[in-house]
Scaffold this motif. Structure first.
Motif, PDB file in Angstrom:
ATOM      1  N   ILE A   1       0.809  -1.082   0.024  1.00 24.83           N
ATOM      2  CA  ILE A   1      -0.047  -0.144  -0.071  1.00 24.83           C
ATOM      3  C   ILE A   1       0.832   1.202   0.015  1.00 24.83           C
ATOM      4  N   VAL A   2       1.930   1.229   0.770  1.00 19.49           N
ATOM      5  CA  VAL A   2       2.750   2.330   0.835  1.00 19.49           C
ATOM      6  C   VAL A   2       3.530   2.481  -0.247  1.00 19.49           C
ATOM      7  N   ARG A   3       3.915   1.524  -0.938  1.00 15.75           N
ATOM      8  CA  ARG A   3       4.742   1.685  -2.382  1.00 15.75           C
ATOM      9  C   ARG A   3       3.713   2.224  -3.437  1.00 15.75           C
ATOM     10  N   ARG A   4       2.474   1.763  -3.552  1.00 15.01           N
ATOM     11  CA  ARG A   4       1.488   2.023  -4.450  1.00 15.01           C
ATOM     12  C   ARG A   4       1.230   3.652  -4.252  1.00 15.01           C
ATOM     13  N   ARG A   5       1.003   3.945  -2.932  1.00 12.48           N
ATOM     14  CA  ARG A   5       0.920   5.494  -2.890  1.00 12.48           C
ATOM     15  C   ARG A   5       1.666   6.225  -3.219  1.00 12.48           C
ATOM     16  N   ARG A   6       3.092   5.870  -2.970  1.00  9.61           N
ATOM     17  CA  ARG A   6       4.028   6.766  -3.659  1.00  9.61           C
ATOM     18  C   ARG A   6       4.205   6.673  -5.252  1.00  9.61           C
ATOM     19  N   ASP A   7       3.887   5.587  -5.662  1.00  6.77           N
ATOM     20  CA  ASP A   7       3.815   5.492  -7.281  1.00  6.77           C
ATOM     21  C   ASP A   7       2.840   6.516  -7.795  1.00  6.77           C
ATOM     22  N   LEU A   8       1.568   6.284  -6.973  1.00  9.17           N
ATOM     23  CA  LEU A   8       0.366   7.228  -7.399  1.00  9.17           C
ATOM     24  C   LEU A   8       0.839   8.704  -7.195  1.00  9.17           C
ATOM     25  N   ALA A   9       1.538   9.058  -6.166  1.00  5.17           N
ATOM     26  CA  ALA A   9       1.885  10.278  -5.799  1.00  5.17           C
ATOM     27  C   ALA A   9       3.014  10.904  -7.118  1.00  5.17           C
ATOM     28  N   VAL A  10       3.743   9.996  -7.340  1.00  8.37           N
ATOM     29  CA  VAL A  10       4.716  10.356  -8.382  1.00  8.37           C
ATOM     30  C   VAL A  10       3.998  10.634  -9.930  1.00  8.37           C
ATOM     31  N   ALA A  11       3.090   9.594 -10.134  1.00  6.74           N
ATOM     32  CA  ALA A  11       2.253   9.803 -11.404  1.00  6.74           C
ATOM     33  C   ALA A  11       1.392  11.087 -11.333  1.00  6.74           C
ATOM     34  N   LEU A  12       0.862  11.290 -10.177  1.00  6.74           N
ATOM     35  CA  LEU A  12      -0.133  12.599 -10.149  1.00  6.74           C
ATOM     36  C   LEU A  12       0.868  13.895 -10.183  1.00  6.74           C
ATOM     37  N   ASP A  13       2.029  13.890  -9.682  1.00  3.90           N
ATOM     38  CA  ASP A  13       2.955  14.834  -9.828  1.00  3.90           C
ATOM     39  C   ASP A  13       3.299  15.231 -11.178  1.00  3.90           C
ATOM     40  N   GLU A  14       3.717  14.334 -12.091  1.00  2.00           N
ATOM     41  CA  GLU A  14       3.805  14.257 -13.484  1.00  2.00           C
ATOM     42  C   GLU A  14       2.672  14.796 -14.110  1.00  2.00           C
TER      43      GLU A  14
END
Length: 107
Positions: A14-27
């Motif tokens: 869950i933590v890894r997916r949240r981090r990946d989602l945050a990076v995608a949203l920033d992009e």
């Protein structure tokens, strides 16, 4: 061997997916930011202008080369048989325009 995931594995996932989602949203935010969009538009416009100017330069250069080839031989010497008639026509046209202009001033 069991394929069961532990609560720690699930929490890490869950933590890894949240981090990946945050990076995608920033992009995505960077891509749709007005300054980014304007920069893209400016870059495309500049590229289009560069292509157009390049094509115009090539066309003009070919035209000038074609005209030059009519009046200059391959060895670089002037082709008088072509230059003299053009010079005579230019002189007659210029003289006619000067005469016409002087005639209008007298009226």
């Amino acid at each position: 061997m069991s394929d069961a995931r532990t609560p720690v594995d699930i929490e890490a996932d869950i933590v890894r997916r949240r981090r990946d989602l945050a990076v995608a949203l920033d992009e995505i935010a960077v891509r749709v930011h007005p300054q980014t969009l304007m920069g893209d538009v400016k870059a495309k416009a500049a590229a289009s202008v560069d292509r157009t100017v390049g094509r115009a330069y090539v066309a003009v250069n070919q035209g000038v080369s074609g005209v030059r080839a009519q009046f200059v031989g391959e060895d670089g010497s002037p082709r008088m048989e072509r230059i003299v008639p053009v010079a005579v026509v230019a002189a007659v046209v210029t003289g006619g325009l000067c005469f016409r202009s002087a005639r209008r001033r007298r009226r």
